[in-house]
Design an enzyme around this catalytic site. Structure first.
Site, PDB file in Angstrom:
ATOM      1  N   HIS A  93       0.692  -0.924  -0.079  1.00 44.90           N
ATOM      2  CA  HIS A  93      -0.113   0.119   0.038  1.00 44.90           C
ATOM      3  C   HIS A  93       1.059   1.312   0.071  1.00 44.90           C
ATOM      4  O   HIS A  93       1.604   1.487   1.106  1.00 44.90           O
ATOM      5  CB  HIS A  93      -1.063  -0.034   1.053  1.00 44.90           C
ATOM      6  CG  HIS A  93      -2.154  -1.107   1.177  1.00 44.90           C
ATOM      7  ND1 HIS A  93      -3.070  -0.848   0.429  1.00 44.90           N
ATOM      8  CD2 HIS A  93      -2.218  -2.126   2.017  1.00 44.90           C
ATOM      9  CE1 HIS A  93      -3.814  -1.897   0.506  1.00 44.90           C
ATOM     10  NE2 HIS A  93      -3.357  -2.752   1.402  1.00 44.90           N
ATOM     11  N   HIS A 103      -0.461  -6.625  -5.420  1.00 39.21           N
ATOM     12  CA  HIS A 103      -0.799  -8.001  -4.798  1.00 39.21           C
ATOM     13  C   HIS A 103      -0.062  -8.998  -5.357  1.00 39.21           C
ATOM     14  O   HIS A 103      -0.149  -8.962  -6.714  1.00 39.21           O
ATOM     15  CB  HIS A 103      -2.256  -8.293  -4.320  1.00 39.21           C
ATOM     16  CG  HIS A 103      -2.573  -9.750  -4.180  1.00 39.21           C
ATOM     17  ND1 HIS A 103      -3.023 -10.594  -5.336  1.00 39.21           N
ATOM     18  CD2 HIS A 103      -2.351 -10.691  -3.040  1.00 39.21           C
ATOM     19  CE1 HIS A 103      -2.935 -11.797  -4.878  1.00 39.21           C
ATOM     20  NE2 HIS A 103      -2.799 -11.978  -3.742  1.00 39.21           N
ATOM     21  N   ASN A 105       0.812 -13.370  -4.949  1.00 34.85           N
ATOM     22  CA  ASN A 105       0.683 -14.560  -3.755  1.00 34.85           C
ATOM     23  C   ASN A 105       1.271 -16.057  -4.869  1.00 34.85           C
ATOM     24  O   ASN A 105       0.669 -15.987  -5.933  1.00 34.85           O
ATOM     25  CB  ASN A 105      -0.430 -15.068  -2.958  1.00 34.85           C
ATOM     26  CG  ASN A 105      -1.289 -15.782  -3.847  1.00 34.85           C
ATOM     27  OD1 ASN A 105      -1.640 -16.874  -3.720  1.00 34.85           O
ATOM     28  ND2 ASN A 105      -2.467 -15.068  -4.114  1.00 34.85           N
ATOM     29  N   ARG A 107       1.858 -20.205  -4.269  1.00 34.16           N
ATOM     30  CA  ARG A 107       1.452 -21.247  -3.432  1.00 34.16           C
ATOM     31  C   ARG A 107       1.630 -22.676  -3.730  1.00 34.16           C
ATOM     32  O   ARG A 107       1.339 -23.033  -5.089  1.00 34.16           O
ATOM     33  CB  ARG A 107       0.175 -21.237  -2.516  1.00 34.16           C
ATOM     34  CG  ARG A 107      -0.947 -20.977  -3.641  1.00 34.16           C
ATOM     35  CD  ARG A 107      -2.463 -20.572  -2.811  1.00 34.16           C
ATOM     36  NE  ARG A 107      -3.465 -20.496  -3.743  1.00 34.16           N
ATOM     37  CZ  ARG A 107      -3.900 -19.568  -4.424  1.00 34.16           C
ATOM     38  NH1 ARG A 107      -3.058 -18.604  -4.667  1.00 34.16           N
ATOM     39  NH2 ARG A 107      -5.072 -19.622  -5.258  1.00 34.16           N
ATOM     40  N   HIS A 138       0.739  -6.094 -18.003  1.00 30.15           N
ATOM     41  CA  HIS A 138       0.181  -7.198 -18.645  1.00 30.15           C
ATOM     42  C   HIS A 138       1.120  -8.093 -19.814  1.00 30.15           C
ATOM     43  O   HIS A 138       1.287  -9.113 -19.755  1.00 30.15           O
ATOM     44  CB  HIS A 138      -1.054  -6.897 -19.141  1.00 30.15           C
ATOM     45  CG  HIS A 138      -2.331  -6.673 -18.472  1.00 30.15           C
ATOM     46  ND1 HIS A 138      -3.064  -7.977 -18.052  1.00 30.15           N
ATOM     47  CD2 HIS A 138      -2.984  -5.903 -17.569  1.00 30.15           C
ATOM     48  CE1 HIS A 138      -4.182  -7.881 -17.390  1.00 30.15           C
ATOM     49  NE2 HIS A 138      -4.131  -6.612 -16.786  1.00 30.15           N
ATOM     50  N   GLY A 255      -4.921 -20.141  10.922  1.00 29.04           N
ATOM     51  CA  GLY A 255      -3.704 -19.570  10.590  1.00 29.04           C
ATOM     52  C   GLY A 255      -3.432 -18.216  11.543  1.00 29.04           C
ATOM     53  O   GLY A 255      -4.490 -18.047  12.240  1.00 29.04           O
TER      54      GLY A 255
END
Length: 299
Positions: A93, A103, A105, A107, A138, A255
């Site tokens: 931020h 953002h 992530n 996994r 992009h 979590g």
């Protein structure tokens, strides 16, 4: 590629990302918390706050294992009780409204019976949309996707449009990016090739976002633009708390709440019937928060 090897490379990626953000931002440093999960495993949460460019950011690594709760087994339609999950997740931020929220992530999830899959994504949430910036973002994602499968970019771009969509607002969270889940050998790639794709997406983040930080960090902004940023952050909170599956999974598997909710912005506004003036830069942003935009046309 074993689950331990995957976790080790994810942990190394966290180091690379935090080092890049620190060097790009200036003199601020991440605070690290090393934690253990009661049910098995643990992680490292790293948070940066009140830096020169990043008002609040988090880069988390986790590798957890244990018994899969029944509600997760039902949701995932699996029978195996024991699971292992590892990943890196981050959120930035910025202070300046002209630097977009980002953002990312990646996994990996594995069950005791050998079932496995990869997931992840990266998306950009500008407060004021810069079409060239969106196109460059992009294009960088497409170049990585095209190395592994000719259909990955469009498939995962559409998936991101659908996933990062606030149905109650009828608007996308930002200009999207890519999102993927349950990737396994059914995609026609080996496990090692899938991991290579996933880690390369993770490695793309640092140079891509650092370039945006350097370009936009010193852009002048008004009180109105800052106010608009705080209201747009409100949309980010709404998505993460109401719709994000990762947030729900973290909570449902007991979590660490502090790590799960590090994605929340440091300051945010909700104003009842917030007025957006016609033909304003803010109205221009709202008009472009639509699914299916071909951002590559602005290259």
């Amino acid at each position: 590629m074993t689950k331990e090897q995957i976790a080790d490379q994810f942990k190394a990626l966290q180091d690379t990302i935090t080092q890049t953000i620190e060097s790009t931002d200036g003199n601020a440093r991440f605070k690290e918390d090393i934690w253990q999960r009661e049910g098995g495993g643990g992680g490292r949460s790293r948070v940066i706050a009140k830096a020169q460019i990043i008002e609040k950011g988090g880069v988390n690594f986790s590798a957890v294992h244990g018994s899969l709760p029944d509600k997760i087994k039902t949701k995932l339609k699996v029978k195996s009780d024991e699971f292992f999950a590892t990943g890196v997740s981050l959120i930035m931020h910025p202070e300046n409204p002209h630097v977009p929220i980002v953002h990312m992530n990646i996994r990996y999830f594995e069950l005791k019976d050998g079932t496995y899959w990869f997931g992840g994504g990266i998306d950009l949430t500008p407060i004021y949309i810069d079409k060239k910036e969106a196109a460059d973002f992009h294009q960088a994602l497409k170049l990585v996707c095209d190395k592994y499968h000719p259909e990955f970019y469009q498939k995962f771009k559409t998936w991101a449009d659908d996933y990062f969509y606030l149905s109650h607002r009828d608007e996308t969270r930002g200009i999207g990016g890519i999102f993927f889940d349950h990737l396994n050998e059914s995609e026609g790639l080996t496990k090692d090739e899938l991991f290579s794709f996933v880690i390369e997406i993770g490695q793309l983040f640092a140079p891509l976002y650092a370039a945006i930080m350097k370009k936009k960090a010193n852009s002048p902004y008004s009180e109105q633009e800052k106010d608009w940023q705080l209201h747009r952050r409100g949309r980010y909170v709404e998505f993460n708390l109401l719709q994000d599956k990762g947030t729900r999974f973290g909570i449902d598997t007991n979590g660490r709440a502090e790590s799960i909710l590090v994605s929340m912005p440091p300051e945010v506004k909700w104003t009842y019937q917030y007025e957006i003036k016609a033909n304003s830069p803010e109205a221009n942003t709202i008009s472009q928060l639509k699914k299916g935009t071909n951002w590559l046309q602005y290259l």
